[in-house]
Design a protein around this motif. Structure first.
Motif, short mmCIF file in Angstrom:
data_model
loop_
_atom_site.label_atom_id
_atom_site.label_comp_id
_atom_site.label_asym_id
_atom_site.label_seq_id
_atom_site.Cartn_x
_atom_site.Cartn_y
_atom_site.Cartn_z
N MET A 1 0.82 -1.19 0.00
CA MET A 1 0.00 0.00 0.00
C MET A 1 0.86 1.26 0.00
O MET A 1 0.58 2.20 -0.72
CB MET A 1 -0.93 -0.01 1.21
N GLN A 2 1.91 1.27 0.81
CA GLN A 2 2.76 2.46 0.90
C GLN A 2 3.39 2.78 -0.45
O GLN A 2 3.50 3.96 -0.80
CB GLN A 2 3.84 2.25 1.97
N ASN A 3 3.79 1.76 -1.23
CA ASN A 3 4.39 2.00 -2.53
C ASN A 3 3.39 2.67 -3.48
O ASN A 3 3.73 3.60 -4.19
CB ASN A 3 4.92 0.69 -3.12
N ALA A 4 2.15 2.19 -3.47
CA ALA A 4 1.12 2.77 -4.33
C ALA A 4 0.85 4.21 -3.92
O ALA A 4 0.68 5.09 -4.77
CB ALA A 4 -0.16 1.94 -4.27
N LYS A 5 0.81 4.48 -2.62
CA LYS A 5 0.57 5.84 -2.14
C LYS A 5 1.75 6.75 -2.53
O LYS A 5 1.54 7.90 -2.94
CB LYS A 5 0.36 5.85 -0.64
N THR A 6 2.96 6.24 -2.40
CA THR A 6 4.14 7.01 -2.78
C THR A 6 4.10 7.36 -4.27
O THR A 6 4.39 8.49 -4.66
CB THR A 6 5.43 6.23 -2.45
N GLU A 7 3.72 6.39 -5.10
CA GLU A 7 3.61 6.64 -6.54
C GLU A 7 2.54 7.69 -6.83
O GLU A 7 2.72 8.55 -7.69
CB GLU A 7 3.29 5.35 -7.28
N LEU A 8 1.42 7.63 -6.11
CA LEU A 8 0.35 8.60 -6.28
C LEU A 8 0.85 10.01 -5.96
O LEU A 8 0.60 10.95 -6.71
CB LEU A 8 -0.83 8.25 -5.37
N ILE A 9 1.56 10.16 -4.86
CA ILE A 9 2.06 11.46 -4.44
C ILE A 9 3.09 11.97 -5.45
O ILE A 9 3.07 13.16 -5.81
CB ILE A 9 2.65 11.40 -3.01
N ILE A 64 -13.47 0.77 -5.08
CA ILE A 64 -13.08 1.03 -3.69
C ILE A 64 -11.75 0.37 -3.33
O ILE A 64 -10.88 1.03 -2.74
CB ILE A 64 -14.21 0.63 -2.72
N PRO A 65 -11.51 -0.90 -3.67
CA PRO A 65 -10.21 -1.51 -3.32
C PRO A 65 -9.01 -0.80 -3.96
O PRO A 65 -7.95 -0.70 -3.33
CB PRO A 65 -10.34 -2.95 -3.84
N GLN A 66 -9.19 -0.27 -5.17
CA GLN A 66 -8.09 0.47 -5.81
C GLN A 66 -7.77 1.73 -5.02
O GLN A 66 -6.60 2.06 -4.82
CB GLN A 66 -8.46 0.82 -7.25
N PHE A 67 -8.79 2.45 -4.59
CA PHE A 67 -8.57 3.65 -3.80
C PHE A 67 -7.92 3.30 -2.46
O PHE A 67 -7.07 4.03 -1.97
CB PHE A 67 -9.89 4.41 -3.58
N LYS A 68 -8.33 2.19 -1.90
CA LYS A 68 -7.78 1.76 -0.61
C LYS A 68 -6.27 1.50 -0.71
O LYS A 68 -5.52 1.82 0.21
CB LYS A 68 -8.51 0.52 -0.11
N THR A 69 -5.81 0.95 -1.84
CA THR A 69 -4.38 0.67 -2.01
C THR A 69 -3.53 1.94 -2.01
O THR A 69 -2.34 1.87 -1.75
CB THR A 69 -4.08 -0.13 -3.30
N ILE A 70 -4.15 3.08 -2.29
CA ILE A 70 -3.39 4.34 -2.28
C ILE A 70 -3.69 5.16 -1.02
O ILE A 70 -3.38 6.33 -0.95
CB ILE A 70 -3.62 5.17 -3.57
N GLY A 71 -4.32 4.50 -0.04
CA GLY A 71 -4.54 5.14 1.24
C GLY A 71 -5.76 6.03 1.33
O GLY A 71 -5.89 6.82 2.24
#
Length: 161
Positions: A1-9, A64-71
């Motif tokens: 999850m953290q990696n996906a959030k980092t990529e989003l940011i 919803i699960p896709q959004f959850k992976t990015i926090g």
């Protein structure tokens, strides 16, 4: 999850940086159009399979699960009525609130959410969308409303008495 959030940011940082640079070079209106180039096609690829579902509620709940992976914490409320297939997308977390300030933007809304909304409308002209409230302006959540004519076979959106 953290990696996906980092990529989003990081993706958001690139958008803010590009928009700021294009605005300096071309002016804000031309920068906006430049940012939209190719974006409707990306939205069509991302959202098209989901929007093929019988209702927007089904489509958005599947995301919803896709959004959850990015926090992000997303809720979906089916507001279909009177022959209109409609949904509220409620986002409890805005991951862009702090990032936008790094680039001198007061809110992330114009560069991120409004741009996404414009690309979605261009990609799916039968669908309307609107930002109803924004965390960046003090609301506790961001709420997006999407609607389109109800599909005949969905059974949703029948006229209310």
């Amino acid at each position: 999850m953290q990696n996906a959030k980092t990529e989003l940011i990081e993706s958001a940082r690139k958008k803010f940086s590009r928009f700021k640079e294009l605005s300096k070079q071309l002016g804000e209106a031309a920068a906006w159009e430049a940012m939209l180039e190719g974006f409707p096609e990306i939205q069509r690829q991302r959202m098209g399979p989901l929007l093929a579902r019988p209702t927007l509620a089904e489509a958005f709940r599947e995301a919803i699960p896709q959004f959850k992976t990015i926090g992000m914490e997303m809720e979906v409320v089916d507001i279909s009525n009177r022959g209109i297939d409609a949904v509220l997308e409620i986002q409890r977390i805005c991951p862009w609130l702090e990032v936008c300030k790094e680039f001198g933007f007061e809110t992330p809304c114009h560069v991120i959410c409004e741009l996404d909304m414009a690309a979605t409308r261009r990609a799916f002209p039968e669908m309307n969308g609107e930002i109803l409230c924004r965390q960046a302006l003090g609301a506790p959540v961001c709420i997006f409303e999407y609607d389109r004519p109800a599909k005949a076979s969905s059974g949703h959106g029948a006229a209310s008495a």
